[in-house]
Design a protein around this motif. Structure first.
Motif, PDB file in Angstrom:
ATOM      1  N   ILE A  67     -20.762  -1.868  42.373  1.00  0.00           N
ATOM      2  CA  ILE A  67     -20.991  -0.518  41.878  1.00  0.00           C
ATOM      3  C   ILE A  67     -21.756   0.313  42.899  1.00  0.00           C
ATOM      4  O   ILE A  67     -21.491   1.513  43.080  1.00  0.00           O
ATOM      5  CB  ILE A  67     -21.754  -0.571  40.538  1.00  0.00           C
ATOM      6  CG1 ILE A  67     -20.869  -1.195  39.463  1.00  0.00           C
ATOM      7  CG2 ILE A  67     -22.214   0.823  40.108  1.00  0.00           C
ATOM      8  CD1 ILE A  67     -21.566  -1.397  38.135  1.00  0.00           C
ATOM      9  N   ASP A 117     -21.781  -8.109  40.956  1.00  0.00           N
ATOM     10  CA  ASP A 117     -21.395  -7.022  40.045  1.00  0.00           C
ATOM     11  C   ASP A 117     -22.157  -5.741  40.369  1.00  0.00           C
ATOM     12  O   ASP A 117     -21.589  -4.646  40.374  1.00  0.00           O
ATOM     13  CB  ASP A 117     -21.650  -7.424  38.590  1.00  0.00           C
ATOM     14  CG  ASP A 117     -20.711  -8.519  38.121  1.00  0.00           C
ATOM     15  OD1 ASP A 117     -19.591  -8.595  38.672  1.00  0.00           O
ATOM     16  OD2 ASP A 117     -21.088  -9.288  37.225  1.00  0.00           O
ATOM     17  N   HIS A 150     -16.562   7.057  42.742  1.00  0.00           N
ATOM     18  CA  HIS A 150     -17.209   7.034  41.435  1.00  0.00           C
ATOM     19  C   HIS A 150     -16.738   8.194  40.572  1.00  0.00           C
ATOM     20  O   HIS A 150     -16.559   8.061  39.368  1.00  0.00           O
ATOM     21  CB  HIS A 150     -18.731   7.087  41.611  1.00  0.00           C
ATOM     22  CG  HIS A 150     -19.284   5.828  42.189  1.00  0.00           C
ATOM     23  ND1 HIS A 150     -20.462   5.792  42.886  1.00  0.00           N
ATOM     24  CD2 HIS A 150     -18.817   4.550  42.183  1.00  0.00           C
ATOM     25  CE1 HIS A 150     -20.704   4.547  43.278  1.00  0.00           C
ATOM     26  NE2 HIS A 150     -19.730   3.789  42.866  1.00  0.00           N
ATOM     27  N   ASN A 167     -12.683  -2.808  35.431  1.00  0.00           N
ATOM     28  CA  ASN A 167     -13.922  -2.832  36.207  1.00  0.00           C
ATOM     29  C   ASN A 167     -13.687  -2.167  37.561  1.00  0.00           C
ATOM     30  O   ASN A 167     -12.662  -2.376  38.202  1.00  0.00           O
ATOM     31  CB  ASN A 167     -14.387  -4.267  36.423  1.00  0.00           C
ATOM     32  CG  ASN A 167     -14.891  -4.880  35.140  1.00  0.00           C
ATOM     33  OD1 ASN A 167     -15.374  -4.178  34.277  1.00  0.00           O
ATOM     34  ND2 ASN A 167     -14.754  -6.199  35.014  1.00  0.00           N
ATOM     35  N   VAL A 168     -14.658  -1.393  38.010  1.00  0.00           N
ATOM     36  CA  VAL A 168     -14.509  -0.668  39.266  1.00  0.00           C
ATOM     37  C   VAL A 168     -14.416  -1.663  40.430  1.00  0.00           C
ATOM     38  O   VAL A 168     -15.170  -2.613  40.520  1.00  0.00           O
ATOM     39  CB  VAL A 168     -15.681   0.311  39.478  1.00  0.00           C
ATOM     40  CG1 VAL A 168     -17.006  -0.384  39.460  1.00  0.00           C
ATOM     41  CG2 VAL A 168     -15.515   1.064  40.783  1.00  0.00           C
ATOM     42  N   VAL A 214     -18.120   4.184  35.452  1.00  0.00           N
ATOM     43  CA  VAL A 214     -18.920   3.415  36.397  1.00  0.00           C
ATOM     44  C   VAL A 214     -20.400   3.486  36.039  1.00  0.00           C
ATOM     45  O   VAL A 214     -21.149   2.522  36.232  1.00  0.00           O
ATOM     46  CB  VAL A 214     -18.659   3.904  37.842  1.00  0.00           C
ATOM     47  CG1 VAL A 214     -19.219   5.296  38.072  1.00  0.00           C
ATOM     48  CG2 VAL A 214     -19.225   2.925  38.851  1.00  0.00           C
ATOM     49  N   GLN A 232     -20.878   1.023  33.361  1.00  0.00           N
ATOM     50  CA  GLN A 232     -20.906  -0.347  33.882  1.00  0.00           C
ATOM     51  C   GLN A 232     -22.267  -0.697  34.454  1.00  0.00           C
ATOM     52  O   GLN A 232     -22.767  -1.812  34.255  1.00  0.00           O
ATOM     53  CB  GLN A 232     -19.825  -0.518  34.948  1.00  0.00           C
ATOM     54  CG  GLN A 232     -18.410  -0.484  34.401  1.00  0.00           C
ATOM     55  CD  GLN A 232     -17.378  -0.806  35.460  1.00  0.00           C
ATOM     56  OE1 GLN A 232     -17.531  -1.783  36.199  1.00  0.00           O
ATOM     57  NE2 GLN A 232     -16.345  -0.012  35.548  1.00  0.00           N
ATOM     58  N   LEU A 233     -22.884   0.233  35.160  1.00  0.00           N
ATOM     59  CA  LEU A 233     -24.218  -0.038  35.699  1.00  0.00           C
ATOM     60  C   LEU A 233     -25.216  -0.232  34.563  1.00  0.00           C
ATOM     61  O   LEU A 233     -26.056  -1.134  34.605  1.00  0.00           O
ATOM     62  CB  LEU A 233     -24.661   1.105  36.613  1.00  0.00           C
ATOM     63  CG  LEU A 233     -26.029   0.876  37.278  1.00  0.00           C
ATOM     64  CD1 LEU A 233     -25.944  -0.252  38.299  1.00  0.00           C
ATOM     65  CD2 LEU A 233     -26.531   2.141  37.934  1.00  0.00           C
TER      66      LEU A 233
END
Length: 602
Positions: free
Chosen positions: A543, A539, A513, A490-491, A520, A523-524
């Motif tokens: 991001i 979370d 990014h 995870n970023v 990333v 993930q969003l």
């Protein structure tokens, strides 16, 4: 070899010269470094068309395009000198006025009887309608995904080092509802390539036997990497049920069966995609989904106006509808007396789009010019063979005889014919045992090791069909989503310094990014709720490169539900940072905007 080139999403025609024709399950060739390959490839491509050629792109280094005619309808490109044939060579050819229908006519072979396919003149009609994109909220449908879980799906996608496994590229599907989305992580963990051979006929039959849902046309997505034991039975089953569904097929890896993938899409009016090398499954799967959500040109009919004594015999099967991004290719045979002086013929294409009746008229010159290669005739022969040839067991004796005659006349292969090697100096067939030659190839490391943080990212779910634009549960009866696996953790939150000004902070965010690649963005996407919104939580703020405190403080309507503010920020972030992957999030963006229209205050 004569074949019809596939059409890409952006209107380009795609030519692919594979580095390996059929690798299938294992390669026995020795592996060496790229710079040590003892061979190179030289290739010159001559392109001719009725439309002007705008440009040619490739995944390999090309020479500058050379136009051979003033109107740019003929051109040449070549691979640069010293090209190592270590990968597939792909050419993308772009034309002007691609949506203008055209007719090409070709004289037959003089030494053939006029009642034979190759003896009479043939014409090819190409129609690529400019269908406007419609909002997905206007479309209703049932979506079913059929996933290959055979043993070979546990092999790498390509021969490149560290290529992902085929099953990892494909295992992204759980049924899409709010409740099942919460269980997606556990369900995808159980999806493995552990079911032996590739047998999809039985599940296909079960899918087609299920009762249809009124007002929700069936869209079937098939993902596989190989051959099936009875390709023609699978094709026949899809064809028999083509009136109630469209099939969108995906071949994963360089050994996927082109016959299976292309044909089940063709006979059902769907699309076929091949995912090889570093191709992103998300991009191609979403492209097919967008096709599935579009309206179609329907009720297509052709009428021909020809000089007296000349008639038309249809060689292609009827295609009553085509969706956005597809084209209609029709072959006909011109029989009778060809005019000896310059004349013209006309074809009228009638069709309907969104309830409106439309027509296009194309005028073409007669008599046709001679072409020593007989491209149109051979393409027509291939089209005829495809409609009649169902394999040794499935083809009737009458059709088998027709297929063999067409194949022998045209030199186009069928399942009943084969090429024979001829020694041109002796004009005799080559006989005796074949010579075995070992061809060195570039290496690949197929060892797979999971990183220690596997559990941290395994459950990230990429909702690539998250809501299918503005479609709600009222319009889509059954919809599924995709989960994304990536080797990144995870970023981490991006550190801020009080001394940095706004421009510096923005630059740092973009660089951070970029370092994480597309992960990333994934993930969003994974944080989006089933209804299209995002929650304002830690979370999301990680991001976005900020803190929860600062983002809450910037909310212009602090007393309202913060989800609207979070959703606005997520959409803006996608446009700013994830713009290179827009094709993968534009559907979920539409759903987010639709949710905002219903829930956001002024």
């Amino acid at each position: 070899m004569c074949r019809k080139l596939p059409l890409e999403r952006d209107g380009a025609l795609r030519y692919l010269l594979p580095a390996i024709l059929n690798p299938r399950y294992q390669l026995t060739n020795p592996n060496i470094l790229l710079e040590d390959l003892p061979y190179t490839l030289s290739m010159v491509a001559t392109i001719t068309s009725q439309h002007a050629i705008e440009r040619v792109k490739s995944n390999c280094s090309l020479s500058t395009i050379q136009y051979l005619t003033e109107n740019k309808t003929s051109a040449q490109v070549s691979l640069t000198e010293g090209h190592k044939f270590d990968r597939d060579v792909e050419l993308l050819i772009y034309y002007s006025e691609v949506h203008s229908p055209s007719v090409a006519v070709e004289m037959g072979m003089l030494d053939m009887k006029p009642d034979n396919l190759m003896g009479a003149p043939c014409a090819m009609l190409s129609f690529y309608p400019d269908i406007p994109e419609v909002e997905a909220s206007k479309f209703c449908g049932e979506f079913v995904f059929l996933m290959d879980r055979s043993g070979s799906m546990d092999f790498p996608m390509s021969r490149e080092r560290n290529s992902q496994l085929r099953i990892e590229a494909a295992k992204r599907r759980v049924k899409y509802t709010q409740e099942t989305m919460e269980d997606a992580v556990e369900r995808v963990k159980c999806l493995e390539a552990d079911l032996g051979g590739t047998e999809i006929l039985a599940p296909l039959c079960n899918i087609f036997k299920a009762p249809s849902i009124p007002g929700h046309p069936l869209k079937l997505f098939v993902f596989t990497d190989g051959e099936v034991s009875d390709t023609f039975s699978v094709i026949k089953e899809v064809q028999l049920n083509s009136n109630k569904h469209r099939c969108f097929s995906f071949g994963i890896g360089q050994g996927a069966s082109t016959s299976l993938i292309k044909t089940i899409a063709r006979v059902s009016g769907g699309t076929a995609e091949f995912i090889t090398g570093k191709d992103r499954m998300q991009t191609k799967a979403l492209g097919s989904l967008k096709f599935a959500l579009q309206c179609a040109v329907e009720n297509i009919s052709l009428s021909w106006e020809l000089p007296p004594g000349l008639t038309v015999k249809m060689l292609s099967p009827e295609q009553p509808a085509i969706i956005r991004g597809q084209r209609l290719i029709t072959y006909v045979q011109l029989t009778g007396l060809m005019p000896q002086v310059e004349s013209t013929g006309t074809v009228c294409i009638k069709h309907s789009l969104q309830g409106k009746s439309l027509e296009n008229r194309v005028i073409f010159s007669l008599p046709p010019k001679a072409n020593a290669n007989f491209f149109i005739h051979r393409l027509a022969a291939k089209s005829l063979i495809q409609t009649k040839d169902m394999g040794l067991v499935k083809t009737s004796e009458e059709d088998k005889e027709d297929v063999m005659n067409i194949s022998l006349q045209s030199g186009v292969l069928s399942s009943f014919t084969a090429f024979c090697a001829i020694n041109k100096e002796l004009n005799k067939p080559v006989q005796g045992p074949l010579d075995h030659r070992v061809i060195p190839t570039t290496g690949i490391d197929v060892t797979v090791s999971w990183p220690p943080h596997f559990g941290a990212w395994q459950g990230q779910v990429e909702q690539w069909v998250l809501g299918a634009a503005e479609c709600g549960s009222e319009s889509i009866n059954s919809l599924e989503l995709v989960s994304e696996y990536s080797g990144m953790t995870n970023v981490a939150p991006i550190e801020e310094t009080k001394e940095a000004d706004a421009s510096t902070k923005e630059s740092n965010v973009q660089n951070e990014h970029k370092a994480f690649g597309d992960n990333v963005v994934v993930q969003l996407i994974a944080l989006q709720n089933a209804n299209g919104s995002w929650n304002l939580d830690e979370d999301l703020t990680k991001i976005l490169g900020s803190t929860l405190k600062d983002i809450k403080a910037a909310n212009p309507v602090k007393h309202e539900d913060p989800s609207a503010w979070a959703t606005v920020l997520a959409v803006v972030w996608l446009h700013a940072i994830g713009k290179d992957l827009k094709c993968e999030w534009e559907l979920l963006e539409r759903k987010a905007v639709a949710w905002l229209h219903d829930h956001a205050v002024s």
